[in-house]
Design a protein around this motif. Structure first.
Motif, PDB file in Angstrom:
ATOM      1  N   PRO A  44       0.837  -1.206   0.000  1.00 55.64           N
ATOM      2  CA  PRO A  44       0.000   0.000   0.000  1.00 55.64           C
ATOM      3  C   PRO A  44       0.868   1.251   0.000  1.00 55.64           C
ATOM      4  CG  PRO A  44       0.042  -0.959   2.185  1.00 55.64           C
ATOM      5  CD  PRO A  44       0.758  -1.923   1.293  1.00 55.64           C
ATOM      6  N   LEU A  45       0.301   2.323  -0.543  1.00 53.72           N
ATOM      7  CA  LEU A  45       1.102   3.529  -0.742  1.00 53.72           C
ATOM      8  C   LEU A  45       0.220   4.760  -0.646  1.00 53.72           C
ATOM      9  CD1 LEU A  45       3.923   4.636  -1.647  1.00 53.72           C
ATOM     10  CD2 LEU A  45       3.074   4.477  -3.994  1.00 53.72           C
ATOM     11  N   LYS A  46       0.667   5.745   0.133  1.00 60.11           N
ATOM     12  CA  LYS A  46       0.034   7.061   0.161  1.00 60.11           C
ATOM     13  C   LYS A  46       0.861   8.005  -0.711  1.00 60.11           C
ATOM     14  CE  LYS A  46      -3.449   6.894   3.199  1.00 60.11           C
ATOM     15  NZ  LYS A  46      -3.495   7.769   4.367  1.00 60.11           N
ATOM     16  N   ILE A  47       0.191   8.843  -1.496  1.00 60.25           N
ATOM     17  CA  ILE A  47       0.920   9.837  -2.289  1.00 60.25           C
ATOM     18  C   ILE A  47       0.333  11.216  -2.057  1.00 60.25           C
ATOM     19  CG2 ILE A  47       1.551   8.161  -4.064  1.00 60.25           C
ATOM     20  CD1 ILE A  47      -0.546   9.343  -5.877  1.00 60.25           C
ATOM     21  N   SER A  48       1.197  12.216  -2.139  1.00 59.34           N
ATOM     22  CA  SER A  48       0.790  13.620  -2.069  1.00 59.34           C
ATOM     23  C   SER A  48       1.351  14.341  -3.279  1.00 59.34           C
ATOM     24  CB  SER A  48       1.311  14.277  -0.780  1.00 59.34           C
ATOM     25  OG  SER A  48       0.720  13.690   0.359  1.00 59.34           O
ATOM     26  N   TYR A  49       0.458  14.875  -4.107  1.00 58.21           N
ATOM     27  CA  TYR A  49       0.857  15.597  -5.316  1.00 58.21           C
ATOM     28  C   TYR A  49       0.830  17.088  -5.009  1.00 58.21           C
ATOM     29  CZ  TYR A  49       0.911  17.253 -10.144  1.00 58.21           C
ATOM     30  OH  TYR A  49       1.230  17.901 -11.306  1.00 58.21           O
ATOM     31  N   LEU A  50       1.990  17.647  -4.700  1.00 58.76           N
ATOM     32  CA  LEU A  50       2.073  18.996  -4.155  1.00 58.76           C
ATOM     33  C   LEU A  50       1.541  20.106  -5.064  1.00 58.76           C
ATOM     34  CD1 LEU A  50       5.463  18.991  -2.217  1.00 58.76           C
ATOM     35  CD2 LEU A  50       3.187  18.351  -1.440  1.00 58.76           C
ATOM     36  N   PRO A  51       1.757  20.069  -6.386  1.00 57.59           N
ATOM     37  CA  PRO A  51       1.276  21.193  -7.198  1.00 57.59           C
ATOM     38  C   PRO A  51      -0.218  21.459  -7.072  1.00 57.59           C
ATOM     39  CG  PRO A  51       2.847  19.892  -8.454  1.00 57.59           C
ATOM     40  CD  PRO A  51       2.569  19.131  -7.182  1.00 57.59           C
ATOM     41  N   LYS A  52      -1.005  20.440  -6.726  1.00 58.04           N
ATOM     42  CA  LYS A  52      -2.452  20.628  -6.603  1.00 58.04           C
ATOM     43  C   LYS A  52      -2.791  21.608  -5.481  1.00 58.04           C
ATOM     44  CE  LYS A  52      -6.744  19.811  -7.643  1.00 58.04           C
ATOM     45  NZ  LYS A  52      -7.315  20.267  -8.926  1.00 58.04           N
ATOM     46  N   ILE A  53      -1.965  21.634  -4.433  1.00 61.03           N
ATOM     47  CA  ILE A  53      -2.213  22.537  -3.311  1.00 61.03           C
ATOM     48  C   ILE A  53      -2.154  23.987  -3.777  1.00 61.03           C
ATOM     49  CG2 ILE A  53      -1.296  23.327  -1.086  1.00 61.03           C
ATOM     50  CD1 ILE A  53      -0.332  20.417  -0.637  1.00 61.03           C
ATOM     51  N   SER A  54      -1.107  24.341  -4.498  1.00 62.50           N
ATOM     52  CA  SER A  54      -0.989  25.709  -5.009  1.00 62.50           C
ATOM     53  C   SER A  54      -2.094  26.023  -6.017  1.00 62.50           C
ATOM     54  CB  SER A  54       0.380  25.914  -5.665  1.00 62.50           C
ATOM     55  OG  SER A  54       1.406  25.924  -4.687  1.00 62.50           O
ATOM     56  N   GLN A  55      -2.458  25.042  -6.829  1.00 64.89           N
ATOM     57  CA  GLN A  55      -3.532  25.266  -7.795  1.00 64.89           C
ATOM     58  C   GLN A  55      -4.837  25.623  -7.098  1.00 64.89           C
ATOM     59  OE1 GLN A  55      -3.798  21.760 -10.286  1.00 64.89           O
ATOM     60  NE2 GLN A  55      -1.640  21.902 -10.889  1.00 64.89           N
ATOM     61  N   GLN A  56      -5.160  24.923  -6.027  1.00 69.41           N
ATOM     62  CA  GLN A  56      -6.410  25.183  -5.309  1.00 69.41           C
ATOM     63  C   GLN A  56      -6.414  26.568  -4.660  1.00 69.41           C
ATOM     64  OE1 GLN A  56      -8.488  22.995  -6.629  1.00 69.41           O
ATOM     65  NE2 GLN A  56      -9.337  22.251  -4.696  1.00 69.41           N
ATOM     66  N   ILE A  57      -5.286  26.927  -4.055  1.00 69.27           N
ATOM     67  CA  ILE A  57      -5.193  28.239  -3.410  1.00 69.27           C
ATOM     68  C   ILE A  57      -5.387  29.349  -4.435  1.00 69.27           C
ATOM     69  CG2 ILE A  57      -3.626  29.830  -2.225  1.00 69.27           C
ATOM     70  CD1 ILE A  57      -2.383  27.329  -0.879  1.00 69.27           C
ATOM     71  N   ASN A  58      -4.690  29.256  -5.526  1.00 71.31           N
ATOM     72  CA  ASN A  58      -4.781  30.308  -6.542  1.00 71.31           C
ATOM     73  C   ASN A  58      -6.134  30.318  -7.237  1.00 71.31           C
ATOM     74  OD1 ASN A  58      -2.150  31.539  -6.301  1.00 71.31           O
ATOM     75  ND2 ASN A  58      -1.321  29.622  -7.068  1.00 71.31           N
ATOM     76  N   ARG A  59      -6.759  29.159  -7.313  1.00 71.22           N
ATOM     77  CA  ARG A  59      -8.118  29.101  -7.868  1.00 71.22           C
ATOM     78  C   ARG A  59      -9.084  29.896  -6.990  1.00 71.22           C
ATOM     79  NH1 ARG A  59     -11.658  23.519  -8.421  1.00 71.22           N
ATOM     80  NH2 ARG A  59     -13.377  24.365  -9.663  1.00 71.22           N
ATOM     81  N   ALA A  60      -9.029  29.686  -5.679  1.00 65.85           N
ATOM     82  CA  ALA A  60      -9.918  30.408  -4.773  1.00 65.85           C
ATOM     83  C   ALA A  60      -9.635  31.905  -4.794  1.00 65.85           C
ATOM     84  CB  ALA A  60      -9.774  29.859  -3.354  1.00 65.85           C
ATOM     85  N   LYS A  61      -8.362  32.258  -4.774  1.00 71.91           N
ATOM     86  CA  LYS A  61      -8.020  33.687  -4.828  1.00 71.91           C
ATOM     87  C   LYS A  61      -8.577  34.331  -6.088  1.00 71.91           C
ATOM     88  CE  LYS A  61      -3.706  33.909  -2.183  1.00 71.91           C
ATOM     89  NZ  LYS A  61      -2.293  34.291  -2.254  1.00 71.91           N
ATOM     90  N   ARG A  62      -8.420  33.646  -7.195  1.00 73.08           N
ATOM     91  CA  ARG A  62      -8.907  34.184  -8.468  1.00 73.08           C
ATOM     92  C   ARG A  62     -10.429  34.351  -8.444  1.00 73.08           C
ATOM     93  NH1 ARG A  62      -6.855  30.601 -11.184  1.00 73.08           N
ATOM     94  NH2 ARG A  62      -8.634  29.225 -11.484  1.00 73.08           N
ATOM     95  N   MET A  63     -11.138  33.345  -7.930  1.00 74.01           N
ATOM     96  CA  MET A  63     -12.603  33.412  -7.907  1.00 74.01           C
ATOM     97  C   MET A  63     -13.099  34.554  -7.028  1.00 74.01           C
ATOM     98  SD  MET A  63     -13.918  29.450  -7.976  1.00 74.01           S
ATOM     99  CE  MET A  63     -13.140  29.003  -6.421  1.00 74.01           C
ATOM    100  N   PHE A  64     -12.491  34.723  -5.848  1.00 80.95           N
ATOM    101  CA  PHE A  64     -12.942  35.803  -4.962  1.00 80.95           C
ATOM    102  C   PHE A  64     -12.578  37.168  -5.528  1.00 80.95           C
ATOM    103  CE2 PHE A  64     -13.835  32.578  -1.821  1.00 80.95           C
ATOM    104  CZ  PHE A  64     -14.866  33.142  -1.084  1.00 80.95           C
ATOM    105  N   ASN A  65     -11.414  37.288  -6.110  1.00 81.23           N
ATOM    106  CA  ASN A  65     -11.033  38.578  -6.689  1.00 81.23           C
ATOM    107  C   ASN A  65     -11.928  38.961  -7.864  1.00 81.23           C
ATOM    108  OD1 ASN A  65      -8.945  39.070  -4.865  1.00 81.23           O
ATOM    109  ND2 ASN A  65      -7.460  37.927  -6.092  1.00 81.23           N
ATOM    110  N   VAL A  66     -12.297  37.975  -8.684  1.00 81.82           N
ATOM    111  CA  VAL A  66     -13.212  38.241  -9.797  1.00 81.82           C
ATOM    112  C   VAL A  66     -14.585  38.627  -9.275  1.00 81.82           C
ATOM    113  CG1 VAL A  66     -14.464  37.156 -11.713  1.00 81.82           C
ATOM    114  CG2 VAL A  66     -12.000  36.800 -11.477  1.00 81.82           C
ATOM    115  N   ALA A  67     -15.066  37.876  -8.281  1.00 81.21           N
ATOM    116  CA  ALA A  67     -16.385  38.174  -7.713  1.00 81.21           C
ATOM    117  C   ALA A  67     -16.417  39.570  -7.095  1.00 81.21           C
ATOM    118  CB  ALA A  67     -16.740  37.122  -6.664  1.00 81.21           C
ATOM    119  N   MET A  68     -15.354  39.963  -6.426  1.00 78.56           N
ATOM    120  CA  MET A  68     -15.296  41.292  -5.813  1.00 78.56           C
ATOM    121  C   MET A  68     -15.250  42.391  -6.874  1.00 78.56           C
ATOM    122  SD  MET A  68     -12.706  40.563  -2.622  1.00 78.56           S
ATOM    123  CE  MET A  68     -13.355  40.123  -1.013  1.00 78.56           C
ATOM    124  N   ALA A  69     -14.508  42.141  -7.938  1.00 78.72           N
ATOM    125  CA  ALA A  69     -14.418  43.139  -9.009  1.00 78.72           C
ATOM    126  C   ALA A  69     -15.775  43.349  -9.679  1.00 78.72           C
ATOM    127  CB  ALA A  69     -13.378  42.702 -10.037  1.00 78.72           C
TER     128      ALA A  69
END
Length: 463
Positions: A44-69
């Motif tokens: 058995p093996l656990k994996i963590s794909y790190l780039p997804k973390i940054s993608q999610q953060i920047n996705r949320a930032k982008r959505m809130f900034n667009v909504a605010m604009a």
């Protein structure tokens, strides 16, 4: 006749999807060939794909900034990561590449904050939102942070007595108040055990905070246990919260921030359907509209995203080690680990994750039940979020079938007791990290933790 596993997936879902593709009848996760990973590390093996973390953060930032604009929102947006979702250093290191803030929930969390500062990963201007019920050690650790210059540390008052504990803080302190939201009707109780009741917040501010020179009210904190969902219940609670904010703002001009804790959901099935952009725009618009109707300036918005940040970065890979036909209808595939120890949310809260075969997508499929190695009857997986059934390729003699549970990156290690004693003494699996080079974008792996050894268990048990 279309009776292959790949036919089933393509007929049931829109497939391929962003993170899942198939090449030569083998599954790729974020363009990483999982069979290559299995050949190198085993299961058995656990994996963590790190780039997804940054993608999610920047996705949320982008959505809130667009909504605010779109609505000309005057306040700022502040992304907080909830450390309790995954405390691992590699998670925090990746998340902090993206100019975020942090949320803590217990005394030992503060030691992580200190370690991050000593490593140069954060500075003292970062917002540290301190939630949770405050015991003396937690407050002492918070006080040490503030006294050492972390001026944007915000202890959020969870009950009326906590303000007295903050007397040990030497410098003027920003604080928050947590609202005790009403729970969904399915709960056994009406009001959350966390926070202060709606009707008590204004009197509490007048009596204890308004003329208190040691503290300044910075934030009103609103948390929905079931997360941000497009339901009448959620919108009703949000509206009530904004109304309290407006009433409080008229009395407390220093109040300037609204924390809408309780994060976005993550994909628990290939059939998952959630309109993140709509929800973000609706939240921002409602806050602005209610504030405008009350003649109050819009607050800075804080969100606390834990599972949304880290959940979709994780996966657990297993081998099918045996097939058992227990009656005419029930065929069991036995995995080389235990759900109760490796993915405890499966049996603890009936959580469902995207489940896919890793190999043999060209084979015929059948309905199966998945069983874990422990002796507990609850150690099984029998249905997915979109269906009360599990379908996987039929087994071929001499060829190992591999399967993966995806988006398992939040909470499972801490709830499963990482590095501790597992049910039936089943060892914690290997854990590897997958990242990409900034230059050529090639993926690479590194071993974070070996499979737990019997010696480490024996030491814990006192042998």
């Amino acid at each position: 006749m279309k009776n292959k596993y790949i036919d089933l997936i393509e007929q049931t879902f829109e497939f391929p999807q962003d993170e899942f593709t198939v090449e030569d009848n083998e599954l790729y996760f974020h363009e990483v060939p999982l069979m290559d990973i299995i050949k190198q590390y085993g299961t058995p093996l656990k994996i963590s794909y790190l780039p997804k973390i940054s993608q999610q953060i920047n996705r949320a930032k982008r959505m809130f900034n667009v909504a605010m604009a779109k609505v000309d929102y005057k306040g700022s947006y502040n992304y907080c990561y909830c450390t309790k979702s995954s405390h691992f250093s590699f998670v925090l290191e990746e998340a902090l590449k993206n100019e975020i803030n942090l949320e803590t929930s217990s005394a030992y969390d503060i030691h992580i904050i200190n370690a991050l500062y000593e490593s140069g990963l954060i500075n003292k201007d970062i917002y540290i939102v301190c939630n949770g019920f405050k015991r003396p050690q937690y407050v002492e650790n918070i006080a040490n942070l503030i006294n050492s210059g972390f001026t944007n540390t915000i202890p959020v008052i969870d009950n009326k007595q906590e303000l007295d504990l903050l007397d040990i803080i030497e410098k003027p302190c920003q604080i928050g108040i947590r609202i005790a939201a009403e729970e969904e009707p399915k709960f056994d109780f009406y009001t959350s055990r966390l926070g202060i009741r709606y009707n008590d917040i204004i009197p509490y501010y007048k009596e204890r905070i308004k003329n208190n020179k040691k503290v300044k009210l910075k934030m009103l904190h609103f948390f929905i246990n079931t997360g941000i969902k497009d339901t009448a219940y959620y919108w009703n609670e949000l509206h009530k919260c904004i109304q309290v904010y407006c009433e409080l703002k008229k009395l407390a001009p220093e109040l300037d921030s609204l924390n809408i804790g309780g994060g976005f959901p993550i994909k628990n099935s290939l059939a998952f359907d959630y309109d993140y952009e709509y929800m973000t725009e609706e939240i921002v618009a409602q806050i602005k509209n209610v504030c405008n109707a009350n003649g109050v300036e819009e607050p800075n918005i804080f969100t606390e995203f834990g599972s949304f940040t880290v959940g979709e970065s994780g996966a657990a890979l297993f081998s099918i080690i045996n097939q058992k036909q227990q009656n005419d209808r029930e065929s069991w595939y036995m995995i080389d680990s235990s759900f109760m120890t490796t993915l405890p949310d499966i049996w603890g809260i009936n959580q469902r994750y995207p489940l896919l075969a890793i190999n043999n997508w060209d084979k015929e499929y059948q309905r199966v039940f998945l069983g874990g190695l422990s002796c507990d009857s609850e150690d099984y997986y029998s249905g997915e979020a979109h269906s009360n059934a599990v379908f996987l390729p039929k087994l071929t003699p001499g060829e190992t079938q591999y399967i993966g549970f995806f988006h398992t990156g939040a909470y499972q290690e801490s709830l499963g007791g990482f590095g501790g004693i597992q049910h039936c003494l089943i060892p914690a699996p290997k854990h590897i990290i997958i990242d990409r080079d900034k230059g050529d974008n090639e993926y690479y792996t590194r071993l974070f933790a070996k499979e737990q050894s019997y010696r480490s268990m024996m030491r814990i048990l006192g042998y």
